[in-house]
Design a protein around this motif. Structure first.
Motif, PDB file in Angstrom:
ATOM      1  N   ALA A  57      62.814  57.984  11.247  1.00  0.00           N
ATOM      2  CA  ALA A  57      63.093  56.724  10.551  1.00  0.00           C
ATOM      3  C   ALA A  57      62.440  56.737   9.167  1.00  0.00           C
ATOM      4  O   ALA A  57      63.041  56.272   8.190  1.00  0.00           O
ATOM      5  N   GLN A  58      61.235  57.282   9.065  1.00  0.00           N
ATOM      6  CA  GLN A  58      60.577  57.383   7.772  1.00  0.00           C
ATOM      7  C   GLN A  58      61.363  58.304   6.843  1.00  0.00           C
ATOM      8  O   GLN A  58      61.523  58.019   5.658  1.00  0.00           O
ATOM      9  N   PHE A  59      61.868  59.398   7.389  1.00  0.00           N
ATOM     10  CA  PHE A  59      62.674  60.322   6.600  1.00  0.00           C
ATOM     11  C   PHE A  59      63.935  59.627   6.096  1.00  0.00           C
ATOM     12  O   PHE A  59      64.307  59.756   4.933  1.00  0.00           O
ATOM     13  N   SER A  60      64.580  58.878   6.962  1.00  0.00           N
ATOM     14  CA  SER A  60      65.792  58.150   6.571  1.00  0.00           C
ATOM     15  C   SER A  60      65.474  57.137   5.474  1.00  0.00           C
ATOM     16  O   SER A  60      66.231  56.996   4.510  1.00  0.00           O
ATOM     17  N   SER A  61      64.362  56.433   5.605  1.00  0.00           N
ATOM     18  CA  SER A  61      63.958  55.455   4.588  1.00  0.00           C
ATOM     19  C   SER A  61      63.707  56.143   3.251  1.00  0.00           C
ATOM     20  O   SER A  61      64.082  55.622   2.198  1.00  0.00           O
ATOM     21  N   LEU A  62      63.075  57.305   3.283  1.00  0.00           N
ATOM     22  CA  LEU A  62      62.812  58.053   2.060  1.00  0.00           C
ATOM     23  C   LEU A  62      64.120  58.420   1.366  1.00  0.00           C
ATOM     24  O   LEU A  62      64.262  58.247   0.155  1.00  0.00           O
ATOM     25  N   GLU A  63      65.088  58.893   2.124  1.00  0.00           N
ATOM     26  CA  GLU A  63      66.387  59.253   1.536  1.00  0.00           C
ATOM     27  C   GLU A  63      67.073  58.034   0.930  1.00  0.00           C
ATOM     28  O   GLU A  63      67.645  58.107  -0.153  1.00  0.00           O
ATOM     29  N   GLN A  64      67.003  56.904   1.621  1.00  0.00           N
ATOM     30  CA  GLN A  64      67.635  55.693   1.101  1.00  0.00           C
ATOM     31  C   GLN A  64      66.952  55.224  -0.178  1.00  0.00           C
ATOM     32  O   GLN A  64      67.627  54.803  -1.130  1.00  0.00           O
ATOM     33  N   MET A  65      65.627  55.307  -0.238  1.00  0.00           N
ATOM     34  CA  MET A  65      64.919  54.894  -1.455  1.00  0.00           C
ATOM     35  C   MET A  65      65.260  55.801  -2.622  1.00  0.00           C
ATOM     36  O   MET A  65      65.406  55.324  -3.756  1.00  0.00           O
ATOM     37  N   GLN A  66      65.430  57.088  -2.370  1.00  0.00           N
ATOM     38  CA  GLN A  66      65.817  58.002  -3.444  1.00  0.00           C
ATOM     39  C   GLN A  66      67.222  57.658  -3.941  1.00  0.00           C
ATOM     40  O   GLN A  66      67.487  57.698  -5.140  1.00  0.00           O
ATOM     41  N   GLY A  67      68.112  57.320  -3.029  1.00  0.00           N
ATOM     42  CA  GLY A  67      69.459  56.918  -3.428  1.00  0.00           C
ATOM     43  C   GLY A  67      69.454  55.653  -4.266  1.00  0.00           C
ATOM     44  O   GLY A  67      70.156  55.554  -5.276  1.00  0.00           O
ATOM     45  N   ILE A  68      68.646  54.685  -3.864  1.00  0.00           N
ATOM     46  CA  ILE A  68      68.545  53.425  -4.614  1.00  0.00           C
ATOM     47  C   ILE A  68      67.980  53.684  -6.003  1.00  0.00           C
ATOM     48  O   ILE A  68      68.455  53.119  -6.993  1.00  0.00           O
ATOM     49  N   SER A  69      66.988  54.556  -6.084  1.00  0.00           N
ATOM     50  CA  SER A  69      66.385  54.886  -7.381  1.00  0.00           C
ATOM     51  C   SER A  69      67.419  55.488  -8.323  1.00  0.00           C
ATOM     52  O   SER A  69      67.490  55.124  -9.497  1.00  0.00           O
ATOM     53  N   LYS A  70      68.245  56.393  -7.818  1.00  0.00           N
ATOM     54  CA  LYS A  70      69.288  57.005  -8.647  1.00  0.00           C
ATOM     55  C   LYS A  70      70.306  55.958  -9.104  1.00  0.00           C
ATOM     56  O   LYS A  70      70.767  55.977 -10.245  1.00  0.00           O
ATOM     57  N   GLN A  71      70.656  55.035  -8.213  1.00  0.00           N
ATOM     58  CA  GLN A  71      71.615  54.000  -8.565  1.00  0.00           C
ATOM     59  C   GLN A  71      71.034  53.068  -9.634  1.00  0.00           C
ATOM     60  O   GLN A  71      71.742  52.653 -10.555  1.00  0.00           O
ATOM     61  N   LEU A  72      69.748  52.736  -9.521  1.00  0.00           N
ATOM     62  CA  LEU A  72      69.121  51.875 -10.521  1.00  0.00           C
ATOM     63  C   LEU A  72      69.084  52.559 -11.883  1.00  0.00           C
ATOM     64  O   LEU A  72      69.308  51.915 -12.909  1.00  0.00           O
ATOM     65  N   ASP A  78      74.041  52.209 -17.829  1.00  0.00           N
ATOM     66  CA  ASP A  78      75.261  51.429 -18.060  1.00  0.00           C
ATOM     67  C   ASP A  78      74.961  50.167 -18.856  1.00  0.00           C
ATOM     68  O   ASP A  78      75.713  49.800 -19.760  1.00  0.00           O
ATOM     69  N   ARG A  79      73.856  49.495 -18.534  1.00  0.00           N
ATOM     70  CA  ARG A  79      73.493  48.259 -19.235  1.00  0.00           C
ATOM     71  C   ARG A  79      73.154  48.552 -20.696  1.00  0.00           C
ATOM     72  O   ARG A  79      73.505  47.795 -21.586  1.00  0.00           O
ATOM     73  N   HIS A  80      72.471  49.660 -20.915  1.00  0.00           N
ATOM     74  CA  HIS A  80      72.134  50.044 -22.290  1.00  0.00           C
ATOM     75  C   HIS A  80      73.407  50.283 -23.103  1.00  0.00           C
ATOM     76  O   HIS A  80      73.535  49.800 -24.224  1.00  0.00           O
ATOM     77  N   MET A  81      74.356  51.009 -22.529  1.00  0.00           N
ATOM     78  CA  MET A  81      75.603  51.280 -23.241  1.00  0.00           C
ATOM     79  C   MET A  81      76.412  49.997 -23.458  1.00  0.00           C
ATOM     80  O   MET A  81      77.042  49.823 -24.492  1.00  0.00           O
ATOM     81  N   ALA A  82      76.372  49.092 -22.495  1.00  0.00           N
ATOM     82  CA  ALA A  82      77.092  47.822 -22.644  1.00  0.00           C
ATOM     83  C   ALA A  82      76.493  47.012 -23.782  1.00  0.00           C
ATOM     84  O   ALA A  82      77.224  46.381 -24.559  1.00  0.00           O
ATOM     85  N   SER A  83      75.170  47.033 -23.920  1.00  0.00           N
ATOM     86  CA  SER A  83      74.525  46.288 -25.005  1.00  0.00           C
ATOM     87  C   SER A  83      74.887  46.875 -26.360  1.00  0.00           C
ATOM     88  O   SER A  83      75.177  46.139 -27.303  1.00  0.00           O
ATOM     89  N   ILE A  84      74.865  48.192 -26.463  1.00  0.00           N
ATOM     90  CA  ILE A  84      75.254  48.833 -27.729  1.00  0.00           C
ATOM     91  C   ILE A  84      76.694  48.455 -28.070  1.00  0.00           C
ATOM     92  O   ILE A  84      77.008  48.100 -29.202  1.00  0.00           O
ATOM     93  N   SER A  85      77.577  48.510 -27.085  1.00  0.00           N
ATOM     94  CA  SER A  85      78.986  48.160 -27.321  1.00  0.00           C
ATOM     95  C   SER A  85      79.119  46.692 -27.710  1.00  0.00           C
ATOM     96  O   SER A  85      79.902  46.341 -28.582  1.00  0.00           O
ATOM     97  N   GLU A  86      78.349  45.859 -27.047  1.00  0.00           N
ATOM     98  CA  GLU A  86      78.403  44.416 -27.324  1.00  0.00           C
ATOM     99  C   GLU A  86      78.004  44.121 -28.771  1.00  0.00           C
ATOM    100  O   GLU A  86      78.641  43.332 -29.456  1.00  0.00           O
ATOM    101  N   PHE A  87      76.946  44.767 -29.236  1.00  0.00           N
ATOM    102  CA  PHE A  87      76.468  44.513 -30.594  1.00  0.00           C
ATOM    103  C   PHE A  87      77.258  45.279 -31.644  1.00  0.00           C
ATOM    104  O   PHE A  87      77.182  44.955 -32.824  1.00  0.00           O
ATOM    105  N   SER A  88      78.031  46.286 -31.253  1.00  0.00           N
ATOM    106  CA  SER A  88      78.772  47.083 -32.240  1.00  0.00           C
ATOM    107  C   SER A  88      79.868  46.282 -32.936  1.00  0.00           C
ATOM    108  O   SER A  88      80.335  46.685 -33.998  1.00  0.00           O
ATOM    109  N   ASN A  89      80.241  45.136 -32.385  1.00  0.00           N
ATOM    110  CA  ASN A  89      81.261  44.321 -33.053  1.00  0.00           C
ATOM    111  C   ASN A  89      80.750  43.729 -34.364  1.00  0.00           C
ATOM    112  O   ASN A  89      81.519  43.192 -35.138  1.00  0.00           O
ATOM    113  N   MET A  90      79.453  43.839 -34.624  1.00  0.00           N
ATOM    114  CA  MET A  90      78.889  43.341 -35.889  1.00  0.00           C
ATOM    115  C   MET A  90      79.047  44.345 -37.026  1.00  0.00           C
ATOM    116  O   MET A  90      78.889  43.988 -38.190  1.00  0.00           O
ATOM    117  N   ILE A  91      79.351  45.603 -36.698  1.00  0.00           N
ATOM    118  CA  ILE A  91      79.452  46.633 -37.736  1.00  0.00           C
ATOM    119  C   ILE A  91      80.572  46.276 -38.710  1.00  0.00           C
ATOM    120  O   ILE A  91      81.681  45.940 -38.311  1.00  0.00           O
TER     121      ILE A  91
END
Length: 144
Positions: A57-72, A78-91
């Protein structure tokens, strides 16, 4: 008087310091520990089922936490790129901005040539005159 020079030795002992311990635990290390534990257990009193299930169970939890970390990490990129795109309309547009310091309020305007991000100031609108202003200090956007 004669000066006696100390004899120098060209031989140096190899570095025998211990490798630095890391606090990074991964699933491979966990599996190696589990396999070593199973391989070295006393055959007369093997590991209890509950202990084995708990470790799995600990091993399974470790794998799930690693997956969550990669997703975050992916979400942050994605959020960084969305912000750049959002502000690029000012150019290419003229912006009015207000910079407030402890002693004065500076109002100005300029044509945006690019958007950049800095760790200290966040997202910045780079103006045609070479100055930069935080996108959060922009009060108005007009067509150039």
């Amino acid at each position: 008087m004669t000066t006696i020079q100390p004899k120098t030795n060209d031989y140096a002992l190899p570095d025998q310091s211990m490798p630095k311990a890391t606090n990074q635990y991964d699933k491979n290390m966990f599996l190696k520990l589990l396999m070593a534990q199973l391989g070295n257990q006393d055959p007369m009193s093997p590991m209890e089922d509950r202990e084995f299930i708990s470790q799995m169970a600990q091993f399974s939890s470790l794998e799930q936490m690693q997956g969550i970390s990669k997703q975050l990490d992916s979400v942050l990129v994605d959020r960084h790129m969305a912000s750049i795109s959002e502000f690029s309309n000012m150019i290419g547009k003229t912006v009015l901005y207000t910079n407030e310091t402890d002693s004065e309020t500076i109002k100005g305007s300029g044509r945006v040539v690019s958007i950049s991000r800095t760790d200290e100031s966040g997202y910045m609108a780079d103006l045609e005159d070479g100055s930069s202003v935080s996108v959060y200090n922009i009060t108005s956007i007009k067509q150039a």
